[in-house]
Design a protein around this motif. Structure first.
Motif, PDB file in Angstrom:
ATOM      1  N   SER A   1       0.874  -1.338   0.072  1.00  0.00           N
ATOM      2  CA  SER A   1       0.050  -0.177   0.173  1.00  0.00           C
ATOM      3  C   SER A   1       0.930   1.120   0.074  1.00  0.00           C
ATOM      4  N   LEU A   2       2.071   1.191   0.598  1.00  0.00           N
ATOM      5  CA  LEU A   2       2.346   2.496   1.351  1.00  0.00           C
ATOM      6  C   LEU A   2       3.401   2.203  -0.583  1.00  0.00           C
TER       7      LEU A   2
ATOM      8  N   ALA B   1       0.639   4.164  -3.405  1.00  0.00           N
ATOM      9  CA  ALA B   1       0.145   5.369  -2.571  1.00  0.00           C
ATOM     10  C   ALA B   1       1.873   6.889  -3.026  1.00  0.00           C
ATOM     11  N   TYR B   2       2.696   5.952  -1.966  1.00  0.00           N
ATOM     12  CA  TYR B   2       4.731   7.294  -3.195  1.00  0.00           C
ATOM     13  C   TYR B   2       4.397   7.132  -3.933  1.00  0.00           C
TER      14      TYR B   2
ATOM     15  N   TRP C   1      -1.245   6.714  -5.625  1.00  0.00           N
ATOM     16  CA  TRP C   1      -2.382   7.204  -5.231  1.00  0.00           C
ATOM     17  C   TRP C   1      -3.436   7.102  -4.822  1.00  0.00           C
ATOM     18  N   SER C   2      -4.305   7.768  -4.193  1.00  0.00           N
ATOM     19  CA  SER C   2      -5.145   7.897  -3.192  1.00  0.00           C
ATOM     20  C   SER C   2      -4.448   7.005  -2.125  1.00  0.00           C
ATOM     21  N   VAL C   3      -5.057   7.655  -1.366  1.00  0.00           N
ATOM     22  CA  VAL C   3      -4.779   6.483   0.519  1.00  0.00           C
ATOM     23  C   VAL C   3      -6.376   5.300  -0.179  1.00  0.00           C
TER      24      VAL C   3
ATOM     25  N   ALA D   1      -4.427   2.897  -2.788  1.00  0.00           N
ATOM     26  CA  ALA D   1      -3.802   1.949  -2.545  1.00  0.00           C
ATOM     27  C   ALA D   1      -3.519   1.181  -1.286  1.00  0.00           C
ATOM     28  N   LEU D   2      -5.089   1.341  -0.062  1.00  0.00           N
ATOM     29  CA  LEU D   2      -4.729   0.529   0.326  1.00  0.00           C
ATOM     30  C   LEU D   2      -5.221  -0.482   0.360  1.00  0.00           C
TER      31      LEU D   2
END
Length: 593
Positions: free
Chosen positions: A106-107, A110-111, A115-117, A120-121
């Motif tokens: 997910s990290l 996102a980074y 992608w939006s949180v 990404a989650l």
């Protein structure tokens, strides 16, 4: 295939079967495994190559039953005591794997990709899932389900299959859309618990009497229909409650694991499971969007590498943290390095809920599919990977492999057999694939060569062409049968004696070409019965005569079964143990003298 009224009604299944029949043997021949064969066949007949099917949706709906039946058979192989024994790996290691892999991926999304949180989650947690439908058949084919790394991988897969329920709830929670249905979370939880309770109570109190009643009818096809009814009923009930269909089937299997009809149920379900599971992988290949792959291939290629490496290293590190040996940890990592089929379900739901865009969902589905295609290759080249990573897998040169007898398998059974031969001065070449066992034998001065006895090149390197006899003492029935088949095909004149798990396995081994078989429990059971008679006061001479009589009756029955050809899979599953001496209604212990 384009919908057309004039198309023959059986054309679609004929195309599916023909694609599988052509691709799977080819890929097996190339050593790439049947799973890659099914996926490649699906790509070929799908909408992006030959275009014989416009969509994989119709096939995927039926193919999902393959996963359901697979989980039911897995449940049949377990019971509540074995699940309790695996609780640390299921709930401890499995939960840690989901959180660590999901967090890292997910990290990265996102980074790394911006992608939006929420997106990404959901994407990261979905990529943390691995493929039960892919890994377990691979373990079954290699006979490693009960190996240490097989049990560890299965425990994590089970937790992942259970995790799909909270993950779908997370998608609903993160959705920017208003919920389309009313009802509190407490109502949903109560419905889910009610469904689980219904399956448990039915399995505990109704299924055994139900199958007993059907068995007395003597209609075998009705038993098959009843088995399918139980599986689909449990799966459907869970689906109505908003849970995973596979979870319902697994729970039904666990509840029937100690049933008197377990083996018959497994035999009835197995053909459907294999065919539908193959259909599932065909649908995976058909759904692979080659347009997305062509447009985003650098991102996908990098994504597959990152996904496989992150999951492999994370599973390895966590398994080591939970006390597993390095080799077991890395083998489990190789097995679980891909994405899983439940990711398809999660990403479809996330796209519909607005958490993921359509392009993101397509990209993730392609990533999961491509990662699944890497697993058979990782398993095939696993030993080389283990060596490069410094693991304790010997690079054997077979120097000094010049014994008169080649013994394959040096476990408890093989060690006792070796003592008999060594006492008489017979020289042995010992072969085993368990590194720790080889190390233990070396501490006592025994030279055991590392190698897989199912491979002809290993047998030749170990001197099979020069020995006077081959003894197969491996403990897994599947491996033993395969070794006997290889030996008989390559060395038809060489005497081969094999260890048999039970009577059906002994008949199988003889049909495969073994010259003699020894059932691993026969002698010890007869010896125990003899000593029991002596302990009850029967003179030892009489007890020994009884033992010899039972041995003679058993030998005659075994000979008759072999002559009648009871060696096909259907016959073996139909065999039931029958007493050589019918029990009396009120048996009494013999009087002490």
């Amino acid at each position: 295939m384009e919908e057309a009224h004039h198309a023959p009604p059986l054309l679609e299944p004929m195309v599916l079967l023909a694609a599988a029949v052509l691709a799977v043997p080819l890929f097996k021949r190339l050593g790439l495994g049947s799973v890659l064969g099914y996926i490649a066949a699906g790509v070929a007949i799908g909408p992006f190559v030959l275009g014989l099917f416009a969509t994989s949706g119709r096939v995927a709906g039926v193919a999902e039953l393959g996963i359901v039946l697979l989980l039911f058979i897995i449940g049949l192989e377990l019971n509540l005591r074995r699940l309790w024994a695996l609780r640390r790996d299921i709930f401890g290691l499995g939960t840690a794997q989901m959180l660590v892999c999901g967090g890292l991926l997910s990290l990265g999304l996102a980074y790394g990709l911006g992608w939006s949180v929420p997106a990404a989650l959901v994407a990261g947690l979905g990529l943390a899932l691995s493929s039960t439908a892919l890994v377990l058949p691979l373990l079954e084919d290699s006979g490693e389900v009960e190996a240490a790394h097989g049990r560890t991988a299965f425990a994590m897969l089970l937790l992942q299959d259970l995790a799909i329920v909270p993950l779908l709830a997370l998608v609903a929670f993160l959705s920017p859309f208003a919920p389309e249905h009313e009802g509190s979370p407490w109502q949903a939880a109560a419905l889910a618990l009610g469904a689980v309770a219904a399956v448990v109570l039915a399995g505990r109190f109704l299924l055994n009497p139900f199958f007993g009643l059907l068995a007395r009818s003597g209609a075998r096809e009705i038993m098959t229909a009843a088995a399918l009814l139980v599986v689909l009923g449990a799966a459907g009930l869970m689906a109505i409650a908003g849970l995973s269909m596979a979870m319902g089937a697994f729970l039904a299997g666990v509840l029937l694991a100690e049933s008197n009809y377990r083996h018959e149920l497994e035999a009835d379900i197995e053909p459907f499971r294999g065919l539908l599971l193959g259909l599932f992988f065909l649908s995976v290949g058909m759904g692979l969007d080659l347009g997305v792959i062509a447009a985003r291939w650098p991102v996908l290629l990098a994504g597959v590498v990152v996904l496989v490496v992150v999951k492999l290293l994370a599973v390895h590190a966590l398994a080591r943290l939970f006390g597993h040996p390095a080799t077991v940890a890395l083998r489990a990592g190789l097995l679980l390095a891909q994405g899983g089929e439940f990711g398809f379900v999660l990403y479809t739901a996330a796209a519909a809920a607005g958490v993921l865009s359509a392009e993101q969902a397509s990209l993730l589905v392609a990533l999961v599919t491509l990662s699944m295609a890497t697993t058979p290759l990782l398993i095939r080249f696993g030993p080389a990977i283990l060596r490069r990573c410094g693991q304790d897998i010997p690079d054997e040169d077979y120097a000094g492999a010049d014994g008169a007898v080649l013994m394959i398998g040096f476990g408890r059974f093989g060690q006792l057999v070796a003592q008999v031969l060594l006492r008489q001065g017979v020289s042995l070449t010992l072969l085993d694939s368990d590194v720790r066992r080889i190390e233990e034998a070396a501490r006592f001065g025994a030279r055991v060569f590392y190698g897989d006895g199912t491979r002809l090149d290993v047998l030749r390197a170990a001197g099979a062409e020069k020995v006077r006899m081959i003894l197969v003492c491996t403990h897994r029935p599947e491996a033993t049968t395969r070794i006997v088949q290889v030996v008989r095909e390559a060395f038809p004149e060489l005497p081969c004696i094999a260890r048999a798990y039970d009577r059906p396995h002994a008949l199988q081994l003889l049909a495969a070409g073994a010259d003699e078989v020894v059932r691993e429990t026969l002698e010890s059971a007869l010896a125990l019965g003899r000593e029991a008679l002596v302990g009850l006061g029967v003179p030892r001479d009489t007890a020994e005569l009884v033992e010899q009589e039972i041995r003679r009756l058993d030998r005659e029955r075994f000979k008759a079964q072999r002559l009648h050809g009871a060696v096909t899979p259907a016959d073996l599953f139909a065999m039931h143990p029958e007493p050589l001496t019918p029990p009396r209604a009120k048996a009494k212990a013999p009087p002490a003298e």
